[in-house]
Design an enzyme around this catalytic site. Structure first.
Site, PDB file in Angstrom:
ATOM      1  N   ASP A  25      55.527  49.220  36.699  1.00 10.69           N
ATOM      2  CA  ASP A  25      54.334  49.083  37.527  1.00 10.69           C
ATOM      3  C   ASP A  25      54.675  48.189  38.719  1.00 10.69           C
ATOM      4  O   ASP A  25      54.391  46.989  38.728  1.00 10.69           O
ATOM      5  CB  ASP A  25      53.175  48.514  36.722  1.00 10.69           C
ATOM      6  CG  ASP A  25      51.835  48.776  37.385  1.00 10.69           C
ATOM      7  OD1 ASP A  25      50.789  48.452  36.797  1.00 10.69           O
ATOM      8  OD2 ASP A  25      51.828  49.302  38.531  1.00 10.69           O
ATOM      9  N   HIS A  62      42.997  43.100  38.733  1.00  9.14           N
ATOM     10  CA  HIS A  62      44.373  43.144  38.207  1.00  9.14           C
ATOM     11  C   HIS A  62      44.787  44.601  38.059  1.00  9.14           C
ATOM     12  O   HIS A  62      44.276  45.314  37.185  1.00  9.14           O
ATOM     13  CB  HIS A  62      44.454  42.415  36.854  1.00  9.14           C
ATOM     14  CG  HIS A  62      45.795  42.553  36.179  1.00  9.14           C
ATOM     15  ND1 HIS A  62      45.941  42.758  34.822  1.00  9.14           N
ATOM     16  CD2 HIS A  62      47.055  42.516  36.686  1.00  9.14           C
ATOM     17  CE1 HIS A  62      47.230  42.836  34.525  1.00  9.14           C
ATOM     18  NE2 HIS A  62      47.928  42.686  35.637  1.00  9.14           N
ATOM     19  N   MET A  77      40.605  38.626  28.128  1.00 15.27           N
ATOM     20  CA  MET A  77      39.266  38.975  28.585  1.00 15.27           C
ATOM     21  C   MET A  77      38.158  38.096  28.004  1.00 15.27           C
ATOM     22  O   MET A  77      36.990  38.265  28.348  1.00 15.27           O
ATOM     23  CB  MET A  77      38.960  40.456  28.313  1.00 15.27           C
ATOM     24  CG  MET A  77      38.988  40.856  26.860  1.00 15.27           C
ATOM     25  SD  MET A  77      38.876  42.662  26.646  1.00 15.27           S
ATOM     26  CE  MET A  77      37.191  42.974  27.104  1.00 15.27           C
ATOM     27  N   HIS A 131      53.062  34.575  35.135  1.00 16.16           N
ATOM     28  CA  HIS A 131      52.103  35.575  35.631  1.00 16.16           C
ATOM     29  C   HIS A 131      50.899  35.778  34.728  1.00 16.16           C
ATOM     30  O   HIS A 131      49.913  36.397  35.125  1.00 16.16           O
ATOM     31  CB  HIS A 131      52.790  36.914  35.898  1.00 16.16           C
ATOM     32  CG  HIS A 131      52.918  37.800  34.681  1.00 16.16           C
ATOM     33  ND1 HIS A 131      53.559  37.419  33.525  1.00 16.16           N
ATOM     34  CD2 HIS A 131      52.477  39.069  34.440  1.00 16.16           C
ATOM     35  CE1 HIS A 131      53.513  38.403  32.644  1.00 16.16           C
ATOM     36  NE2 HIS A 131      52.867  39.423  33.157  1.00 16.16           N
ATOM     37  N   LYS A 145      37.019  47.525  32.196  1.00 13.95           N
ATOM     38  CA  LYS A 145      38.352  47.905  31.731  1.00 13.95           C
ATOM     39  C   LYS A 145      38.455  49.411  31.571  1.00 13.95           C
ATOM     40  O   LYS A 145      37.463  50.102  31.367  1.00 13.95           O
ATOM     41  CB  LYS A 145      38.634  47.253  30.369  1.00 13.95           C
ATOM     42  CG  LYS A 145      38.917  45.778  30.489  1.00 13.95           C
ATOM     43  CD  LYS A 145      39.639  45.247  29.268  1.00 13.95           C
ATOM     44  CE  LYS A 145      41.061  45.745  29.156  1.00 13.95           C
ATOM     45  NZ  LYS A 145      41.929  45.308  30.249  1.00 13.95           N
TER      46      LYS A 145
END
Lengths: 484, 137
Positions: free
Chosen positions: A98, A238, A384, A407, A483
């Site tokens: 990614d 994100h 979360m 991160h 999400k």
């Protein structure tokens, strides 16, 4: 894969361990963990991976691991490795599938009490405006080749030119929202096809969009300079380069496997496949990676636009009343060409950060003018249910880790175990009881992403600060999560 | 279901079992789709042909499943039924049967970003074939 042999490590100080240079290692390994975090990784393959990365040609100073290190493909996640651009290599495994997965933080002029009565509607509106989940098409028109030529070259700038943001956003994105040197023609048709209708989408897994409030300020003046205040409503995005980035990585792994063999680069792990930065393969990977990174910047910009739309729609406030402005946008899977000091000399390096965030110091010309006195904001999302953090970079990070930091938190529990542990539980109700509204495309994803599946990010940032790599400025707590 | 999920902390993996090399690829298609959504709910109403190639069994498997991933991401179609019409040491041609994902009938469980080379291994002992595959999710 065989279990790693016990690796000899030495503790340098409370926050760092060293894996001394042995065998084919060209430099030491240095991992930023205290005793508690070390216990999580002592038997993890990530230390072997730190060793393996240290064998690659042209690596400078050390093969590094940030406090959230865990094992990945070839390079560990939470790994930082910088290579001399003349003698060193570039590797897709050092960036990740990614490409430019990253985080953007928006701040507003709203306080928590103003938003709470509208939270469910706001979360629903965000869910509609920002498609998430697997196989979801984006809210913007399908990208044609002409769009791609400009988008992949200029990233977030292209998105602003479409009317999806302000120039002020660009001033608050790492590298201005554009990685220079991108070549859209080095991104394959297959990769472009995968990304064609994904602009403006979050994706799935651990990607999210979150409304949060500033729960604690640790550095008043710095928070003020960033524009943060207690109980302020913020939004975190994100996500990354979606299928275009994933395919670009895949395309170049195949090329690099052959290239490493041809250039005679001995690989202790085939997933460290790489090529000299100056080679054709190295150059084309960088150009494609930069293009994919620009897709991610454009994506987060497009999502920002739709977040602003959702807020305006539900709260019936004008953009200036909302003042949803970009605090900063950081990459945490990337390879950047940067200038650093090595052994007293200035050198041009290719810095790979895979699950690691740039954390540049006060005074650095690449830090936006608004933050030049305080240092670059470093955005570290948690799980979360708990909290995320805003930090700022330091001179010590610039000296020690090529200006790099952690991160996120990293998983503790597999997806299978997490999903099993939630059987019989009403997750959405549980979150609501905690004051968190969850909108999700898949119940399964929420089950896999429960807070217990993750380490506590507070433990990670505590070590980052104790090691002098970044300073904690503020804590943010979620009140709504979207999400895939 | 002739596959098992691998318990992997950050990502997701499968071990697929079959009684022949050809069958291994066919079962891998089922497993791939089943990781994303219950494969039993996918009807064989659409048909496509795919080609895959690779220098090794592992590369061939990665190439084949990448074709299925590509169809899912670009056409939103899942093809659990693969019939290998041709297979050589380095290539295969498969007829795929499946359908477009319908959110009313198909619950999507997981997104897959890529078929990785991480611990990718195909092995066999006489007629027992096994594939170990990790997906980046």
């Amino acid at each position: 894969m065989t279990l790693q042999e016990k690796i000899h490590v030495e503790r340098i100080d409370k926050n760092r361990i060293r894996i001394p240079k042995t065998g084919k290692m060209r430099v030491d390994g240095i991992v930023y963990v205290d005793e508690s975090l070390y216990k999580n990784i002592a038997d993890d393959m990530c230390l072997t991976q730190v060793q393996n990365v240290a064998t690659l040609p042209g690596i400078q100073k050390a093969s590094m691991g940030m406090p959230d290190i865990h094992w990945g493909y070839g390079f560990p996640i939470g790994g930082v490795a910088a290579f001399d651009i003349e003698t060193g290599v570039i590797s897709p495994g050092g960036v990740g599938y990614d490409i430019n997965c990253g985080v953007r933080l928006l701040r507003s002029d709203l306080e928590r009490d103003e938003v709470t009565p509208h939270l469910k509607k706001l979360a629903a509106s965000l869910y509609n405006h920002v498609p998430s989940g697997v196989g979801q098409s984006g809210p913007f028109p399908r990208l044609g080749e002409k769009d791609y030529q400009k988008l992949l070259t200029s990233g977030a700038t292209w998105a602003v030119e479409q009317g999806w943001g302000e120039r002020d956003d660009l001033a608050h994105i790492e590298s201005g929202g554009t990685i220079p040197g991108a070549n859209p023609n080095e991104v394959t048709k297959r990769a472009k096809d995968r990304g064609r209708d994904q602009l403006g989408t979050l994706g799935s897994g651990n990607h999210f969009l979150e409304i949060e409030y500033v729960s604690e300020i640790f550095e008043d003046d710095t928070a003020n300079a960033i524009g943060l205040f207690p109980n302020q409503i913020c939004v975190t995005i994100h996500c990354g380069s979606r299928g275009l980035g994933h395919q670009t990585c895949d395309d170049h792994i195949a090329i690099m496997k052959e290239a490493a063999r041809r250039y005679g680069i001995a690989l202790p792990d085939p997933q460290l496949c790489c090529a000299p930065i100056t080679s054709e393969e190295g150059k084309t990977y960088f150009q494609a990676m930069a293009a994919a990174a620009n897709f991610a910047f454009a994506n987060r910009q497009a999502i920002t636009h739709n977040v602003r739309q959702a807020f305006a729609e539900i709260l019936h406030k004008s953009p200036s009343e909302l003042s949803l402005r970009t605090v900063y946008d950081v990459c945490h899977n990337i390879a950047k060409m940067e200038t650093h000091h090595v052994d007293g000399k200035e050198k041009r390096l290719c810095v790979h950060r895979k699950g690691a965030t740039r954390a540049f110091p006060p005074g650095h010309p690449e830090v936006p003018e608004a933050y030049r006195k305080i240092g670059q904001p470093v955005l570290i999302p948690g799980d979360m249910g708990r909290y995320s953090y805003v930090l700022v970079g330091t001179g010590q990070a610039f000296d020690e880790t090529f200006g790099s930091s952690c991160h996120g938190a990293g998983r503790l529990m597999s997806r299978k175990k997490a999903a099993q542990s939630t059987r019989g539980r009403s997750l959405f109700q549980e979150f609501e009881q905690q004051g968190i509204v969850v909108q999700a495309a898949s119940h399964r994803t929420v089950a896999e992403e429960i807070p217990e599946a993750y380490k506590d990010v507070a433990d990670v940032v505590r070590v980052v600060e104790a090691a002098g790599l970044a300073k904690i400025v503020a804590q943010l707590k979620p009140i709504a999560v979207v999400k895939g | 279901m002739p596959y098992t999920l691998i318990d992997h902390t950050a990502d997701m993996g499968i071990v697929v079992h079959a009684t022949s090399r050809k069958h291994l690829f066919e079962e891998a298609a089922v497993a791939f789709c089943d990781v994303i959504c219950d494969a039993a709910t996918l009807l064989p109403t659409s048909q496509r042909m795919v080609h895959a190639s690779g220098k090794t069994n592992e590369e061939l498997m990665q190439s084949f499943l990448s074709e299925l991933l590509f169809l899912f991401e670009t056409e939103h179609e899942l093809y659990p039924h693969a019939i290998l019409r041709k297979i050589t040491e380095t290539s295969l041609e498969a007829e795929l049967l499946g359908e477009k994902v319908d959110v009313k009938r198909h619950e999507i469980k997981t997104g897959i970003k890529a078929i990785t080379y991480h611990q990718l291994a195909i092995s066999h002992d006489h007629d027992t074939w096994k594939a170990h595959i990790i997906f980046d999710v």
